[in-house]
Design an enzyme around this catalytic site. Structure first.
Site, mmCIF file in Angstrom:
data_model
loop_
_atom_site.group_PDB
_atom_site.id
_atom_site.type_symbol
_atom_site.label_atom_id
_atom_site.label_comp_id
_atom_site.label_asym_id
_atom_site.label_seq_id
_atom_site.Cartn_x
_atom_site.Cartn_y
_atom_site.Cartn_z
ATOM 1 N N ASP A 120 -4.706 -12.912 3.313
ATOM 2 C CA ASP A 120 -5.935 -12.405 3.918
ATOM 3 C C ASP A 120 -7.162 -12.687 3.061
ATOM 4 O O ASP A 120 -8.248 -12.197 3.350
ATOM 5 C CB ASP A 120 -5.830 -10.912 4.252
ATOM 6 C CG ASP A 120 -5.149 -10.101 3.170
ATOM 7 O OD1 ASP A 120 -4.759 -10.669 2.128
ATOM 8 O OD2 ASP A 120 -4.976 -8.881 3.362
ATOM 9 N N HIS A 150 0.817 -1.225 0.000
ATOM 10 C CA HIS A 150 0.000 0.000 0.000
ATOM 11 C C HIS A 150 0.851 1.276 0.000
ATOM 12 O O HIS A 150 0.307 2.368 -0.169
ATOM 13 C CB HIS A 150 -0.929 0.023 1.216
ATOM 14 C CG HIS A 150 -2.002 -1.023 1.188
ATOM 15 N ND1 HIS A 150 -2.893 -1.164 0.141
ATOM 16 C CD2 HIS A 150 -2.320 -1.994 2.085
ATOM 17 C CE1 HIS A 150 -3.711 -2.175 0.390
ATOM 18 N NE2 HIS A 150 -3.380 -2.694 1.557
ATOM 19 N N ASP A 168 -2.733 -10.546 -2.567
ATOM 20 C CA ASP A 168 -3.316 -10.071 -1.320
ATOM 21 C C ASP A 168 -4.785 -9.706 -1.528
ATOM 22 O O ASP A 168 -5.189 -9.307 -2.630
ATOM 23 C CB ASP A 168 -2.532 -8.839 -0.854
ATOM 24 C CG ASP A 168 -2.867 -8.392 0.553
ATOM 25 O OD1 ASP A 168 -2.097 -8.738 1.457
ATOM 26 O OD2 ASP A 168 -3.883 -7.705 0.738
ATOM 27 N N HIS A 213 -6.360 -7.114 -0.462
ATOM 28 C CA HIS A 213 -6.498 -5.690 -0.755
ATOM 29 C C HIS A 213 -5.653 -5.304 -1.963
ATOM 30 O O HIS A 213 -4.576 -5.859 -2.184
ATOM 31 C CB HIS A 213 -6.067 -4.857 0.455
ATOM 32 C CG HIS A 213 -6.837 -5.156 1.693
ATOM 33 N ND1 HIS A 213 -6.420 -6.090 2.626
ATOM 34 C CD2 HIS A 213 -8.008 -4.651 2.154
ATOM 35 C CE1 HIS A 213 -7.304 -6.147 3.605
ATOM 36 N NE2 HIS A 213 -8.269 -5.291 3.360
#
Length: 343
Positions: free
Chosen positions: A285, A160, A196, A198
């Protein structure tokens, strides 16, 4: 497969993050890396080794020098102006406001961040330097030909973090730093496959206008999920980078059938790019019981991910990203590696 790991990750241990409208204990915590390392050792994946020190220059290859300097001094500035407790931002420049670097730490935190869930603590600088070195050491093993595959057990994660911003538990973009190192070491083309839950918004921002690094993201639809403001399917690159960014957003509740279709699409895109090396942003995740995610993969699916990546036949660096169901994080992350090694 060699694993690169630094105990310095534990120096970063945030006390709270703003989530669901309230301050609560951080989901991103040292236990995550402890459990993955323990599972590696339990399963006999291979040796666990410390990182080399690469200095700051590789970080400045993907992050703005002023951003790197800010992270180095942020805790000192915060404690001088506020006190010895976790630093979180409280205001951000939005369109219509001027993004001019303020003098005070409150302003600087908002200038360089995207959320209030990523605290800066007394040990953050040491931990993020070590995390980047973990990624760089793995990349160096791949670049030198010493290893066909390696695992950089990075913590904090990185995908991120952009060229001049941090957020989403990420400070330096470990996968981007590793990919750039591979390029600088002689790889003409590098692909990054981000699995991932996200979207890897920071990695996209760093490489969006480049044709030498392909980025494929399989992630939750930003219309529903963090980071909300990047990761749509029509974001395909800009300028020279047009066509070298592939986003595969999926809706809440996605299970293995749809997710594995996206993985196949992404792997075919990577194969068509014919890179010299592959970096995998390995977030687990997507697991059904992850406390901050909404996908439905089960533990037996993660080795299948590794098997499909192995069929690409590329020198591969796995870089640890997210995964917050700590009881299962070791099983799921190492499951991908075992699938790869057995694939």
């Amino acid at each position: 497969m060699r694993t690169i790991y630094s105990p310095d990750h534990a120096r970063h241990h945030g006390q709270s993050e703003l989530i669901d409208g309230k301050l609560q204990p951080c989901f991103e915590k040292p236990e995550r890396a402890f459990l993955v390392k323990a599972r590696i050792e339990e399963r006999g994946i291979g040796p666990v080794e410390p990182p080399r020190s690469f200095g700051l220059e590789p970080l400045r290859r993907v992050h703005r020098p002023d951003f790197v300097a800010f992270l180095e001094t942020a805790w000192t500035e915060w404690t001088a102006q506020r006190g010895a407790y976790d630093a979180l931002p409280l205001v951000w420049p939005v369109p219509g406001m001027r993004r001019v670097l303020p003098e005070t730490i409150d302003g600087k935190l908002g200038y360089y961040s995207i959320d209030a869930g990523t605290p800066i603590t007394a040990g953050t600088w040491q931990a993020i330097r070590a995390s980047a070195d973990v990624a760089l050491t793995g990349a160096a093993l791949i670049a030198s030909g010493e290893e066909r595959a390696a695992f950089s057990l990075c913590r904090p994660p990185g995908h991120h973090a952009g060229s001049d911003f941090f957020g989403g538990y990420c400070y330096f973009n470990n996968a981007a730093v590793a990919a750039q190192h591979l390029r600088d070491a002689g790889a003409a083309r590098v692909a990054i496959l981000d699995v991932d839950y996200h979207h890897g918004n920071g990695t996209q921002e760093i490489f969006y206008d480049r044709a030498d690094v392909l980025l494929v993201n399989i992630h939750a639809d930003p219309r529903q999920e963090y980071p909300h403001f990047l990761g749509h399917a029509d974001e395909t690159g800009a300028g020279l980078g047009e066509g070298y960014n592939l986003n595969l957003p999926l809706r809440w509740g996605t299970g293995w059938p749809l997710w594995s279709e996206a993985l196949e699409t992404g792997c075919q895109k990577v194969a068509g790019f014919a890179p010299d090396a592959l970096v995998v942003s390995l977030g687990v995740d997507t697991f059904k019981d992850d406390p901050i995610s909404q996908f439905c993969l089960e533990s037996h699916h993660f080795p299948l991910i590794g098997q499909r990546i192995a069929r690409l036949g590329l020198p591969t660096l796995f870089v640890m990203e997210g995964g917050y169901a700590v009881a299962e994080i070791g099983v799921n992350a190492v499951g991908v590696l075992e699938g790869y090694l057995g694939g």
